[in-house]
Scaffold this active site. Structure first.
Site, PDB file in Angstrom:
ATOM      1  N   HIS A  64     -84.452 -31.626 -40.185  1.00 59.66           N
ATOM      2  CA  HIS A  64     -84.502 -30.161 -40.170  1.00 59.66           C
ATOM      3  C   HIS A  64     -85.559 -29.614 -41.143  1.00 59.66           C
ATOM      4  CE1 HIS A  64     -80.221 -30.333 -38.378  1.00 59.66           C
ATOM      5  NE2 HIS A  64     -81.113 -30.149 -37.415  1.00 59.66           N
ATOM      6  N   ASP A  88     -76.844 -27.177 -33.113  1.00 60.61           N
ATOM      7  CA  ASP A  88     -76.069 -27.399 -34.341  1.00 60.61           C
ATOM      8  C   ASP A  88     -76.454 -26.420 -35.454  1.00 60.61           C
ATOM      9  OD1 ASP A  88     -78.277 -29.912 -34.126  1.00 60.61           O
ATOM     10  OD2 ASP A  88     -78.343 -28.689 -35.955  1.00 60.61           O
ATOM     11  N   GLU A 108     -80.553 -21.503 -26.771  1.00 59.26           N
ATOM     12  CA  GLU A 108     -79.754 -22.722 -26.622  1.00 59.26           C
ATOM     13  C   GLU A 108     -79.023 -22.655 -25.285  1.00 59.26           C
ATOM     14  OE1 GLU A 108     -77.515 -25.767 -26.347  1.00 59.26           O
ATOM     15  OE2 GLU A 108     -78.786 -25.791 -28.149  1.00 59.26           O
ATOM     16  N   ASP A 140     -81.341 -21.309 -20.577  1.00 57.51           N
ATOM     17  CA  ASP A 140     -82.205 -22.479 -20.431  1.00 57.51           C
ATOM     18  C   ASP A 140     -83.561 -22.131 -21.040  1.00 57.51           C
ATOM     19  OD1 ASP A 140     -83.173 -24.589 -17.578  1.00 57.51           O
ATOM     20  OD2 ASP A 140     -83.957 -24.459 -19.620  1.00 57.51           O
ATOM     21  N   GLY A 141     -84.019 -22.930 -21.975  1.00 56.74           N
ATOM     22  CA  GLY A 141     -85.287 -22.646 -22.660  1.00 56.74           C
ATOM     23  C   GLY A 141     -86.459 -22.543 -21.700  1.00 56.74           C
ATOM     24  N   ASP A 158     -86.215 -28.175 -30.628  1.00 56.16           N
ATOM     25  CA  ASP A 158     -85.240 -29.141 -31.157  1.00 56.16           C
ATOM     26  C   ASP A 158     -84.304 -29.494 -30.012  1.00 56.16           C
ATOM     27  OD1 ASP A 158     -82.488 -28.927 -33.569  1.00 56.16           O
ATOM     28  OD2 ASP A 158     -83.440 -30.633 -32.558  1.00 56.16           O
ATOM     29  N   SER A 159     -84.822 -30.299 -29.101  1.00 57.44           N
ATOM     30  CA  SER A 159     -84.104 -30.555 -27.847  1.00 57.44           C
ATOM     31  C   SER A 159     -83.451 -31.924 -27.835  1.00 57.44           C
ATOM     32  CB  SER A 159     -85.104 -30.499 -26.687  1.00 57.44           C
ATOM     33  OG  SER A 159     -85.957 -31.636 -26.753  1.00 57.44           O
ATOM     34  N   THR A 160     -82.644 -32.167 -26.816  1.00 56.50           N
ATOM     35  CA  THR A 160     -82.160 -33.505 -26.511  1.00 56.50           C
ATOM     36  C   THR A 160     -83.342 -34.284 -25.927  1.00 56.50           C
ATOM     37  OG1 THR A 160     -81.414 -32.461 -24.462  1.00 56.50           O
ATOM     38  CG2 THR A 160     -79.742 -32.888 -26.120  1.00 56.50           C
ATOM     39  N   PRO A 165     -80.313 -31.890 -19.264  1.00 57.36           N
ATOM     40  CA  PRO A 165     -80.802 -30.511 -19.419  1.00 57.36           C
ATOM     41  C   PRO A 165     -82.094 -30.415 -20.234  1.00 57.36           C
ATOM     42  CG  PRO A 165     -78.831 -30.877 -20.756  1.00 57.36           C
ATOM     43  CD  PRO A 165     -78.976 -32.077 -19.853  1.00 57.36           C
TER      44      PRO A 165
HETATM   45  N1  SAM Z   1     -82.181 -33.369 -33.161  1.00 54.00           N
HETATM   46  C1  SAM Z   1     -81.565 -33.766 -31.969  1.00 54.00           C
HETATM   47  C2  SAM Z   1     -82.380 -34.861 -31.328  1.00 54.00           C
HETATM   48  O1  SAM Z   1     -83.456 -35.120 -31.859  1.00 54.00           O
HETATM   49  O2  SAM Z   1     -81.922 -35.492 -30.385  1.00 54.00           O
HETATM   50  C3  SAM Z   1     -81.332 -32.587 -31.089  1.00 54.00           C
HETATM   51  C4  SAM Z   1     -80.306 -31.750 -31.625  1.00 54.00           C
HETATM   52  S1  SAM Z   1     -79.864 -30.293 -30.805  1.00 54.00           S
HETATM   53  C5  SAM Z   1     -78.168 -30.537 -30.836  1.00 54.00           C
HETATM   54  C6  SAM Z   1     -80.307 -30.438 -29.101  1.00 54.00           C
HETATM   55  C7  SAM Z   1     -79.899 -29.193 -28.330  1.00 54.00           C
HETATM   56  O3  SAM Z   1     -80.766 -28.972 -27.201  1.00 54.00           O
HETATM   57  C8  SAM Z   1     -78.471 -29.273 -27.751  1.00 54.00           C
HETATM   58  O4  SAM Z   1     -77.674 -28.300 -28.382  1.00 54.00           O
HETATM   59  C9  SAM Z   1     -78.668 -28.993 -26.259  1.00 54.00           C
HETATM   60  O5  SAM Z   1     -77.621 -28.241 -25.696  1.00 54.00           O
HETATM   61  C10 SAM Z   1     -79.999 -28.225 -26.266  1.00 54.00           C
HETATM   62  N2  SAM Z   1     -80.708 -28.196 -24.986  1.00 54.00           N
HETATM   63  C11 SAM Z   1     -80.865 -29.215 -24.107  1.00 54.00           C
HETATM   64  N3  SAM Z   1     -81.566 -28.792 -23.020  1.00 54.00           N
HETATM   65  C12 SAM Z   1     -81.855 -27.474 -23.233  1.00 54.00           C
HETATM   66  C13 SAM Z   1     -82.563 -26.477 -22.477  1.00 54.00           C
HETATM   67  N4  SAM Z   1     -83.116 -26.778 -21.294  1.00 54.00           N
HETATM   68  N5  SAM Z   1     -82.688 -25.240 -22.999  1.00 54.00           N
HETATM   69  C14 SAM Z   1     -82.140 -24.943 -24.224  1.00 54.00           C
HETATM   70  N6  SAM Z   1     -81.433 -25.834 -24.989  1.00 54.00           N
HETATM   71  C15 SAM Z   1     -81.309 -27.080 -24.487  1.00 54.00           C
END
Ligand code: SAM
Length: 290
Positions: A64, A88, A108, A140-141, A158-160, A165
């Site tokens: 972070h 988070d 998010e 959805d971003g 900061d995505s998955t 998604p």
């Molecule tokens: N730092 C972590 C990693 O490196 O894997 C990611 C942490 S953060 C929890 C990831 C966030 O991205 C999740 O809360 C998820 O719901 C969000 N996310 C996934 N796809 C998304 C999208 N298309 N638009 C917005 N948020 C999304």
């Protein structure tokens, strides 16, 4: 105590990271993903989405701090910041430490992640949701980036990982919309995987950045939660100078910001862009493919 219960992360074929579970704090199949939060004796609270570790209380500060202070202090005048993902809210907490930031919008997709993070991650996101500069958009971003007329100085993704998604957030169309959302000379930073195990992810992102931005690169940080060595953080901007800020300039800005950190320093910032050969090769391969 959950005797003998383990959670195994199986992101990489042939490799399994296994966490012993002291206690399950929260579990839910949300509209978008499988969510579990449990405690582990080494990493503290561990959040997994779809079986992949997202964040732990033990080392969230590394990721972070490097995802927030590097682009904001490199830019030097960031007032409007956008986070895509980041459910988070640990990243938002670091961004809001910058008093110079006037507005932080977080987009998010999964409200459940934010709701339970409010309850369980006070360790590292306290005050975020009550900060008047903070605006949470559940969307959805990809859709937000395509439709918004708002402009940002810094965009942090900061995505998955690039499946489920999160896949759309690694697409060229998304990066093009980010370029449109950025003010002139603005900066895009992305979560871009662990190059030793996810090299192609970095090559593809840099390739797509290179077709859209004047400067496409990456920087690194070592985050124990993200198994496999250095994590790559993608960097794109139309202002190539931002990536090469002098340490003296960063020191001045860091001092003026008055932020206390546990990983970030101006020297670490500058050094993070000095990439090991195999990671530099991946960045150069991406640029060459553009
Ligand atoms: N730092 C972590 C990693 O490196 O894997 C990611 C942490 S953060 C929890 C990831 C966030 O991205 C999740 O809360 C998820 O719901 C969000 N996310 C996934 N796809 C998304 C999208 N298309 N638009 C917005 N948020 C999304």
């Amino acid at each position: 105590m959950s005797e003998g219960l383990n959670f195994n992360e199986t992101l990489y074929p042939g490799v399994q990271v296994s966490y012993s579970c002291d206690q399950i704090l929260y579990q839910e199949k949300t509209e978008h993903q499988d969510l579990v939060l449990f405690t582990n004796p080494v990493f503290g609270k561990v959040l997994m989405l779809d079986g992949i570790t997202q964040v732990t209380t033990a080392d969230e500060f590394i990721y972070h701090e490097m995802m927030s202070h590097v682009p904001i202090l490199a830019h030097g005048a960031a007032k409007n910041v956008l986070i895509v993902g980041g459910g988070d809210c640990g990243l938002a907490e670091e961004v809001l430490k910058h008093k110079s930031v006037e507005k932080l919008v977080q987009v998010e997709i999964d409200a459940s992640v934010v709701d339970f993070s409010r309850e369980h991650f006070g360790d590292f996101n306290s005050g975020v949701l009550d900060d008047e500069r903070f605006e949470l958009v559940i969307a959805d971003g990809m859709k937000f980036a395509a439709e918004t007329e708002r402009r940002f100085d810094v965009v942090i993704v900061d995505s998955t990982d690039p499946h489920g998604p999160g896949a759309v957030l690694f697409s060229e169309e998304f990066y093009r919309n980010v370029h449109r959302m950025l003010t002139p000379g603005g900066v895009l930073v992305t979560q871009n995987g662990v190059p030793f195990l996810q090299k192609q992810e970095l090559v593809t992102s840099v390739e797509r950045f290179s077709r859209i931005f004047a400067d496409a690169a990456a920087y690194i940080a070592a985050i124990p939660t993200y198994f496999g060595g250095h994590m790559a953080l993608g960097w794109a901007s139309d202002n190539p100078e931002l990536r090469n800020q002098a340490v003296s300039v960063l020191e001045e800005r860091f001092k003026a910001a008055g932020i206390v950190t546990r990983y970030y320093t101006p020297d670490v910032h500058a050094a993070a862009f000095a990439l090991p050969r195999f990671i530099l090769d991946a960045v150069e391969e991406g640029r060459a493919k553009a």
